[in-house]
Enzyme design. Structure first.
Site, PDB file in Angstrom:
ATOM      1  N   GLY A  11      27.296 -60.841  35.301  1.00  0.00           N
ATOM      2  CA  GLY A  11      27.406 -59.378  35.178  1.00  0.00           C
ATOM      3  C   GLY A  11      28.772 -58.927  35.671  1.00  0.00           C
ATOM      4  O   GLY A  11      29.703 -59.739  35.782  1.00  0.00           O
ATOM      5  N   VAL A  13      29.843 -57.987  38.670  1.00  0.00           N
ATOM      6  CA  VAL A  13      30.325 -58.604  39.917  1.00  0.00           C
ATOM      7  C   VAL A  13      30.658 -60.070  39.666  1.00  0.00           C
ATOM      8  O   VAL A  13      31.765 -60.531  39.970  1.00  0.00           O
ATOM      9  CB  VAL A  13      29.291 -58.479  41.069  1.00  0.00           C
ATOM     10  N   GLY A  14      29.718 -60.804  39.069  1.00  0.00           N
ATOM     11  CA  GLY A  14      29.907 -62.232  38.851  1.00  0.00           C
ATOM     12  C   GLY A  14      31.135 -62.533  38.001  1.00  0.00           C
ATOM     13  O   GLY A  14      31.956 -63.389  38.348  1.00  0.00           O
ATOM     14  N   ARG A  83      15.131 -54.103  41.628  1.00  0.00           N
ATOM     15  CA  ARG A  83      13.720 -53.718  41.769  1.00  0.00           C
ATOM     16  C   ARG A  83      13.387 -52.643  40.747  1.00  0.00           C
ATOM     17  O   ARG A  83      14.044 -51.619  40.673  1.00  0.00           O
ATOM     18  CB  ARG A  83      13.497 -53.186  43.179  1.00  0.00           C
ATOM     19  N   ARG A  89       8.405 -55.753  46.901  1.00  0.00           N
ATOM     20  CA  ARG A  89       9.492 -56.529  47.500  1.00  0.00           C
ATOM     21  C   ARG A  89       9.228 -58.014  47.358  1.00  0.00           C
ATOM     22  O   ARG A  89      10.142 -58.819  47.237  1.00  0.00           O
ATOM     23  CB  ARG A  89       9.590 -56.186  48.994  1.00  0.00           C
ATOM     24  N   VAL A 115      25.732 -62.464  47.541  1.00  0.00           N
ATOM     25  CA  VAL A 115      26.204 -61.104  47.291  1.00  0.00           C
ATOM     26  C   VAL A 115      25.047 -60.200  46.852  1.00  0.00           C
ATOM     27  O   VAL A 115      25.105 -58.981  46.972  1.00  0.00           O
ATOM     28  CB  VAL A 115      27.305 -61.105  46.196  1.00  0.00           C
ATOM     29  N   ASN A 117      21.800 -57.998  46.378  1.00  0.00           N
ATOM     30  CA  ASN A 117      21.094 -57.059  47.252  1.00  0.00           C
ATOM     31  C   ASN A 117      19.579 -57.214  47.105  1.00  0.00           C
ATOM     32  O   ASN A 117      19.118 -57.664  46.066  1.00  0.00           O
ATOM     33  CB  ASN A 117      21.498 -55.631  46.878  1.00  0.00           C
ATOM     34  N   ARG A 148      36.324 -50.349  52.342  1.00  0.00           N
ATOM     35  CA  ARG A 148      36.105 -48.921  52.062  1.00  0.00           C
ATOM     36  C   ARG A 148      36.551 -48.085  53.255  1.00  0.00           C
ATOM     37  O   ARG A 148      37.237 -47.077  53.094  1.00  0.00           O
ATOM     38  CB  ARG A 148      34.616 -48.683  51.758  1.00  0.00           C
ATOM     39  N   HIS A 172      23.988 -54.259  55.619  1.00  0.00           N
ATOM     40  CA  HIS A 172      24.686 -53.587  54.511  1.00  0.00           C
ATOM     41  C   HIS A 172      23.791 -52.442  54.040  1.00  0.00           C
ATOM     42  O   HIS A 172      23.005 -52.581  53.133  1.00  0.00           O
ATOM     43  CB  HIS A 172      24.927 -54.601  53.391  1.00  0.00           C
TER      44      HIS A 172
HETATM   45  C1  2OP Z   1      27.844 -51.722  47.133  1.00  0.00           C
HETATM   46  O1  2OP Z   1      27.859 -51.462  48.334  1.00  0.00           O
HETATM   47  C2  2OP Z   1      26.058 -52.231  45.533  1.00  0.00           C
HETATM   48  O2  2OP Z   1      26.131 -53.319  47.592  1.00  0.00           O
HETATM   49  C3  2OP Z   1      26.902 -52.757  46.599  1.00  0.00           C
HETATM   50  O3  2OP Z   1      28.590 -51.158  46.334  1.00  0.00           O
END
Ligand code: 2OP
Length: 305
Positions: A11, A13-14, A83, A89, A115, A117, A148, A172
């Site tokens: 996707g 990210v990958g 999800r 879950r 990575v 979530n 960030r 996170h």
């Molecule tokens: C983010 O923080 C979705 O975990 C990812 O952007």
């Protein structure tokens, strides 16, 4: 450089991770595995063909099964299913555990950077299912959250992002812990340059960093900064740099916490996690880290694998 790195998931990210790994020639071969027929093959071929322009010889290969990934020294797991309504879950964890089982079978010696979530829980699922030691299962979140935080701070102080030194710990999510007490601008404590209200706003925007991007994209989430963060961790490992980066690691007494994944300062080197470094935290930061860890614990307790 390594011989083979596998990225699970083709996707956003990958695929961006695979491209960045190839551009930095961190492995001779980068394998992208995804269940969607044709997707990893097509993206991998496209990326490989950018080599003559970008100047890399890394071969990028796509596959729908883990056979091609066999023997990878490092694996980045970006895949997982989101999800959906009606899914518990446990469903989520079971499906993700299925992905991880394949890794155990085909890449038994690999260092795994997770990575997917929910990050902290997925790290735990990966460690449980593979039985790999904590040195070889590390989660990416802190480097992203810190990037960030640094970007917002640099903007507020009006300096280069390179001059901001900071670290975000904890899970996170909403309870992440940006360490104001350890944040400096070229060595100057940030509290000397920004007032408390501005800092509080920046901390909140950092916590909401992922959601802010989802708010814009509507049907997707961030991938440029997340992939850059993963590749910084991979580079630290591949080049044996002993970098000190905030990563999700399995704590065994550090910071008074045990038996969970939580973002802590980690030294990364060729063997993966070399050391969790314990630093002095302000009282409110220590309390916030504990609260964040409790939340990870609750999420783990809600999942059966
Ligand atoms: C983010 O923080 C979705 O975990 C990812 O952007």
């Amino acid at each position: 450089m390594l011989n083979k790195i596998t990225v699970v998931g083709a996707g956003n990210v990958g695929a961006t991770v695979a491209q960045r790994l190839a551009e930095q020639e961190l492995a001779r071969t980068v394998v992208m595995v995804d269940v969607v027929e044709g997707l990893p093959q097509g993206k991998a071929l496209d990326q490989w063909q950018s080599g003559p322009i970008e100047g890399f010889d890394t071969r990028v290969v796509g596959a729908n099964d883990y056979g091609v990934a066999a023997g990878s020294e490092l694996v980045v797991v970006t895949a997982g299913i989101a999800r959906k309504p009606g899914m518990s879950r446990d469903d989520l964890a079971r499906t993700n555990a299925g992905i991880v089982k394949q890794l155990k079978q085909h890449c038994s010696q690999a260092i795994v950077v997770v990575v997917s979530n929910p990050l902290d829980v997925m790290c735990w699922v990966t460690k449980q299912v593979t039985g790999f030691p904590r040195e070889r299962v590390i989660g990416m979140a802190g480097v992203l959250d810190t990037a960030r935080f640094r970007a917002f701070l640099a903007d507020a102080v009006r300096v280069s992002v390179e001059d901001i030194d900071a670290m975000v710990l904890g899970g996170h999510g909403d309870t992440m812990v940006p360490l104001i007490s350890h944040t400096t601008v070229s060595g100057i404590p940030v509290a000397q340059l920004l007032d408390r209200a501005t800092l509080d706003q920046i901390v909140q925007r950092t916590r909401d960093g992922g959601a802010e991007i989802v708010g814009h994209l509507k049907t997707g989430s961030a991938f440029y900064a997340p992939s850059a963060a993963v590749v910084q961790m991979v580079e630290a490992i591949v080049r044996d740099k002993h970098r000190l980066l905030p990563c999700a690691a399995w704590v065994e007494g550090e910071y008074g916490l045990s038996g969970m994944y939580v973002g802590v300062p980690c030294k990364l080197a060729r063997g993966g996690l070399e050391q969790i470094v314990e630093i002095e935290l302000a009282a409110d930061e220590r309390a916030a880290l504990r609260k964040s860890a409790e939340q990870v614990n609750e999420s783990m307790a809600a999942v059966k694998i």
